[in-house]
Scaffold this motif. Structure first.
Motif, PDB file in Angstrom:
ATOM      1  N   GLY A  49      31.199  37.128  37.241  1.00 26.14           N
ATOM      2  CA  GLY A  49      31.775  36.441  38.390  1.00 26.14           C
ATOM      3  C   GLY A  49      32.501  37.341  39.363  1.00 26.14           C
ATOM      4  N   VAL A  50      32.476  38.655  39.156  1.00 25.25           N
ATOM      5  CA  VAL A  50      33.149  39.595  40.064  1.00 25.25           C
ATOM      6  C   VAL A  50      32.261  40.827  40.227  1.00 25.25           C
ATOM      7  CG1 VAL A  50      35.191  41.020  40.498  1.00 25.25           C
ATOM      8  CG2 VAL A  50      35.432  38.854  39.269  1.00 25.25           C
ATOM      9  N   LYS A  51      32.009  41.191  41.452  1.00 22.47           N
ATOM     10  CA  LYS A  51      31.246  42.411  41.704  1.00 22.47           C
ATOM     11  C   LYS A  51      31.891  43.141  42.877  1.00 22.47           C
ATOM     12  CE  LYS A  51      26.557  44.187  42.178  1.00 22.47           C
ATOM     13  NZ  LYS A  51      25.122  43.833  42.315  1.00 22.47           N
ATOM     14  N   SER A  52      32.699  44.124  42.566  1.00 18.92           N
ATOM     15  CA  SER A  52      33.442  44.869  43.579  1.00 18.92           C
ATOM     16  C   SER A  52      32.766  46.210  43.867  1.00 18.92           C
ATOM     17  CB  SER A  52      34.879  45.117  43.109  1.00 18.92           C
ATOM     18  OG  SER A  52      35.542  46.025  43.965  1.00 18.92           O
ATOM     19  N   LYS A  53      32.696  46.564  45.141  1.00 19.43           N
ATOM     20  CA  LYS A  53      32.129  47.851  45.534  1.00 19.43           C
ATOM     21  C   LYS A  53      33.104  49.004  45.304  1.00 19.43           C
ATOM     22  CE  LYS A  53      29.151  46.210  49.331  1.00 19.43           C
ATOM     23  NZ  LYS A  53      28.912  46.336  50.786  1.00 19.43           N
ATOM     24  N   TYR A  54      34.400  48.731  45.465  1.00 16.73           N
ATOM     25  CA  TYR A  54      35.349  49.831  45.595  1.00 16.73           C
ATOM     26  C   TYR A  54      36.336  49.989  44.453  1.00 16.73           C
ATOM     27  CZ  TYR A  54      33.581  49.670  50.374  1.00 16.73           C
ATOM     28  OH  TYR A  54      32.768  49.674  51.477  1.00 16.73           O
ATOM     29  N   LEU A  55      36.527  48.976  43.618  1.00 24.52           N
ATOM     30  CA  LEU A  55      37.410  49.164  42.474  1.00 24.52           C
ATOM     31  C   LEU A  55      36.824  50.222  41.546  1.00 24.52           C
ATOM     32  CD1 LEU A  55      38.474  45.524  41.512  1.00 24.52           C
ATOM     33  CD2 LEU A  55      39.964  47.340  42.375  1.00 24.52           C
ATOM     34  N   PRO A  56      37.669  50.983  40.841  1.00 23.24           N
ATOM     35  CA  PRO A  56      37.152  51.984  39.902  1.00 23.24           C
ATOM     36  C   PRO A  56      36.172  51.364  38.912  1.00 23.24           C
ATOM     37  CG  PRO A  56      39.516  52.236  40.177  1.00 23.24           C
ATOM     38  CD  PRO A  56      39.148  50.975  40.895  1.00 23.24           C
ATOM     39  N   ALA A  57      35.172  52.131  38.512  1.00 20.38           N
ATOM     40  CA  ALA A  57      34.117  51.615  37.645  1.00 20.38           C
ATOM     41  C   ALA A  57      34.644  51.149  36.299  1.00 20.38           C
ATOM     42  CB  ALA A  57      33.046  52.684  37.443  1.00 20.38           C
ATOM     43  N   ASP A  58      35.770  51.726  35.847  1.00 18.68           N
ATOM     44  CA  ASP A  58      36.319  51.349  34.538  1.00 18.68           C
ATOM     45  C   ASP A  58      37.458  50.341  34.652  1.00 18.68           C
ATOM     46  OD1 ASP A  58      38.150  53.055  35.711  1.00 18.68           O
ATOM     47  OD2 ASP A  58      38.613  54.154  33.862  1.00 18.68           O
ATOM     48  N   PHE A  59      37.645  49.756  35.832  1.00 18.86           N
ATOM     49  CA  PHE A  59      38.736  48.804  36.029  1.00 18.86           C
ATOM     50  C   PHE A  59      38.523  47.589  35.135  1.00 18.86           C
ATOM     51  CE2 PHE A  59      40.969  45.341  38.163  1.00 18.86           C
ATOM     52  CZ  PHE A  59      42.187  45.944  38.456  1.00 18.86           C
ATOM     53  N   PRO A  60      39.510  47.217  34.301  1.00 21.78           N
ATOM     54  CA  PRO A  60      39.304  46.126  33.332  1.00 21.78           C
ATOM     55  C   PRO A  60      39.193  44.759  33.997  1.00 21.78           C
ATOM     56  CG  PRO A  60      41.178  47.526  32.737  1.00 21.78           C
ATOM     57  CD  PRO A  60      40.816  47.859  34.144  1.00 21.78           C
ATOM     58  N   LEU A  61      38.242  43.971  33.521  1.00 21.49           N
ATOM     59  CA  LEU A  61      38.104  42.576  33.915  1.00 21.49           C
ATOM     60  C   LEU A  61      37.733  41.754  32.685  1.00 21.49           C
ATOM     61  CD1 LEU A  61      36.061  42.853  37.233  1.00 21.49           C
ATOM     62  CD2 LEU A  61      38.407  42.033  37.030  1.00 21.49           C
ATOM     63  N   PRO A  62      38.337  40.583  32.516  1.00 21.70           N
ATOM     64  CA  PRO A  62      37.902  39.713  31.416  1.00 21.70           C
ATOM     65  C   PRO A  62      36.430  39.347  31.582  1.00 21.70           C
ATOM     66  CG  PRO A  62      39.976  38.953  32.378  1.00 21.70           C
ATOM     67  CD  PRO A  62      39.446  40.007  33.292  1.00 21.70           C
ATOM     68  N   LYS A  63      35.729  39.135  30.499  1.00 16.49           N
ATOM     69  CA  LYS A  63      34.296  38.864  30.586  1.00 16.49           C
ATOM     70  C   LYS A  63      33.989  37.546  31.287  1.00 16.49           C
ATOM     71  CE  LYS A  63      34.008  36.934  25.890  1.00 16.49           C
ATOM     72  NZ  LYS A  63      33.369  37.098  24.565  1.00 16.49           N
ATOM     73  N   ASP A  64      34.982  36.625  31.340  1.00 11.76           N
ATOM     74  CA  ASP A  64      34.746  35.357  32.018  1.00 11.76           C
ATOM     75  C   ASP A  64      35.355  35.331  33.422  1.00 11.76           C
ATOM     76  OD1 ASP A  64      37.432  35.297  31.329  1.00 11.76           O
ATOM     77  OD2 ASP A  64      37.432  33.141  30.880  1.00 11.76           O
ATOM     78  N   ALA A  65      35.774  36.491  33.930  1.00 10.46           N
ATOM     79  CA  ALA A  65      36.414  36.542  35.250  1.00 10.46           C
ATOM     80  C   ALA A  65      35.483  35.994  36.327  1.00 10.46           C
ATOM     81  CB  ALA A  65      36.806  37.977  35.580  1.00 10.46           C
ATOM     82  N   LYS A  66      36.029  35.156  37.195  1.00  5.96           N
ATOM     83  CA  LYS A  66      35.264  34.586  38.297  1.00  5.96           C
ATOM     84  C   LYS A  66      36.075  34.716  39.580  1.00  5.96           C
ATOM     85  CE  LYS A  66      32.905  30.432  39.910  1.00  5.96           C
ATOM     86  NZ  LYS A  66      32.553  29.022  39.599  1.00  5.96           N
ATOM     87  N   ALA A  67      35.532  35.449  40.544  1.00  7.17           N
ATOM     88  CA  ALA A  67      36.253  35.672  41.800  1.00  7.17           C
ATOM     89  C   ALA A  67      36.361  34.382  42.600  1.00  7.17           C
ATOM     90  CB  ALA A  67      35.544  36.732  42.639  1.00  7.17           C
ATOM     91  N   THR A  68      37.568  34.086  43.054  1.00 10.04           N
ATOM     92  CA  THR A  68      37.758  32.988  44.001  1.00 10.04           C
ATOM     93  C   THR A  68      37.886  33.524  45.416  1.00 10.04           C
ATOM     94  OG1 THR A  68      40.151  33.029  43.607  1.00 10.04           O
ATOM     95  CG2 THR A  68      38.834  31.507  42.290  1.00 10.04           C
ATOM     96  N   SER A  69      38.294  34.778  45.544  1.00  7.82           N
ATOM     97  CA  SER A  69      38.348  35.450  46.846  1.00  7.82           C
ATOM     98  C   SER A  69      38.173  36.949  46.634  1.00  7.82           C
ATOM     99  CB  SER A  69      39.673  35.187  47.563  1.00  7.82           C
ATOM    100  OG  SER A  69      39.810  33.828  47.905  1.00  7.82           O
ATOM    101  N   LEU A  70      37.404  37.579  47.498  1.00  6.06           N
ATOM    102  CA  LEU A  70      37.204  39.025  47.437  1.00  6.06           C
ATOM    103  C   LEU A  70      37.043  39.559  48.842  1.00  6.06           C
ATOM    104  CD1 LEU A  70      36.676  41.712  46.002  1.00  6.06           C
ATOM    105  CD2 LEU A  70      34.279  41.044  45.765  1.00  6.06           C
ATOM    106  N   ILE A  71      37.998  40.391  49.262  1.00  6.86           N
ATOM    107  CA  ILE A  71      37.956  41.026  50.575  1.00  6.86           C
ATOM    108  C   ILE A  71      37.983  42.527  50.363  1.00  6.86           C
ATOM    109  CG2 ILE A  71      39.112  41.332  52.789  1.00  6.86           C
ATOM    110  CD1 ILE A  71      40.343  38.555  52.394  1.00  6.86           C
ATOM    111  N   GLU A  72      36.999  43.228  50.908  1.00  4.58           N
ATOM    112  CA  GLU A  72      36.928  44.676  50.767  1.00  4.58           C
ATOM    113  C   GLU A  72      36.683  45.294  52.138  1.00  4.58           C
ATOM    114  OE1 GLU A  72      33.792  44.865  47.644  1.00  4.58           O
ATOM    115  OE2 GLU A  72      35.423  45.704  46.448  1.00  4.58           O
ATOM    116  N   SER A  73      37.305  46.429  52.387  1.00  2.00           N
ATOM    117  CA  SER A  73      37.103  47.116  53.659  1.00  2.00           C
ATOM    118  C   SER A  73      37.086  48.609  53.424  1.00  2.00           C
ATOM    119  CB  SER A  73      38.195  46.740  54.661  1.00  2.00           C
ATOM    120  OG  SER A  73      39.462  47.207  54.232  1.00  2.00           O
TER     121      SER A  73
END
Length: 230
Positions: free
Chosen positions: A124-148
């Motif tokens: 539920g989360v796919k970030s372009k810029y967060l570090p590749a090893d940044f921890p996320l729970p396996k059930d994480a679901k983005a409600t908002s994602l802003i990247e610049s």
């Protein structure tokens, strides 16, 4: 969490207030009963921040039905993120368009298999810029994602996601993660009902992560991540 500081991200995603009172004729405005929250401390990347409006006038956060809202333009300026108001279409746009190197997205933007909770490619989360090893729970679901990524430099991420993992478990995972990093600033306040983590690696990046029970679904916890290169 008894002495919790709300940070900037919740306000950026909470630009629009909705209520159940009467609607003004011919408009999309609704009357509500809200409160100016003069006692709320705000931090941007670990530094004290006071939102301001025209002519430097101080602006107070607004608290409404358990959620806190901040002025979007002031917050976007603090994050060095572009914000535009289209009066003709009555629309606010945050972040650069894809043609200028930034992206704006919301909701479930990923389509990969669930992660093990140790990278940024959760279902539920796919970030372009967060570090590749940044921890996320396996059930994480983005409600908002802003990247610049204005001009190809200074990548910024503003992410809010929900999870059924406990706040204590999620907060501890971030605490453990940042203990392995070379941070000049690393503070944590982790409790069963919420957490706040602030970290900075000089000249590289700053991060603020907060967690609390979702205001709209008590079965979910809401995590907000503000991460940016320096």
């Amino acid at each position: 969490m008894k002495s919790k500081k709300w940070l900037i991200a919740a306000g950026v995603f909470g630009m629009v207030l909705t209520g159940s009172a009467g609607v003004y004729a011919g408009t999309q405005l609704e009357t509500i009963k809200a409160y100016l929250n003069h006692g709320l401390a705000i931090e941007v990347n670990g530094q004290k921040f006071t939102p301001t409006g025209d002519q430097g006038k101080k602006l107070a956060p607004i608290t409404y039905q358990g959620s806190t809202y901040l002025p979007v333009r002031s917050i976007a300026d603090a994050l060095k993120t572009e914000v535009k108001y289209d009066s003709q279409n009555n629309k606010v746009s945050i972040g650069s368009s894809s043609s200028s190197g930034g992206s704006t997205s919301s909701g479930n933007s990923g389509s990969t298999s669930p992660s093990t909770g140790t990278n940024t490619q959760a279902a539920g989360v796919k970030s372009k810029y967060l570090p590749a090893d940044f921890p996320l729970p396996k059930d994480a679901k983005a409600t908002s994602l802003i990247e610049s990524n204005v001009g190809g430099n200074d990548k910024k991420v503003l992410l809010t996601y929900t999870t059924k993992e406990t706040l204590l478990a999620v907060g501890t995972s971030y605490k453990d993660y940042y203990q392995t990093k070379n941070l000049s600033q690393n503070t944590q306040d982790i409790q069963a009902d919420g957490f706040s983590i602030v970290g900075r690696e000089d000249g590289k990046y700053a991060v603020t992560i907060t967690g609390s029970v979702s205001a709209t679904n008590k079965d979910l916890n809401e995590i907000t991540v503000v991460w940016g290169e320096e």
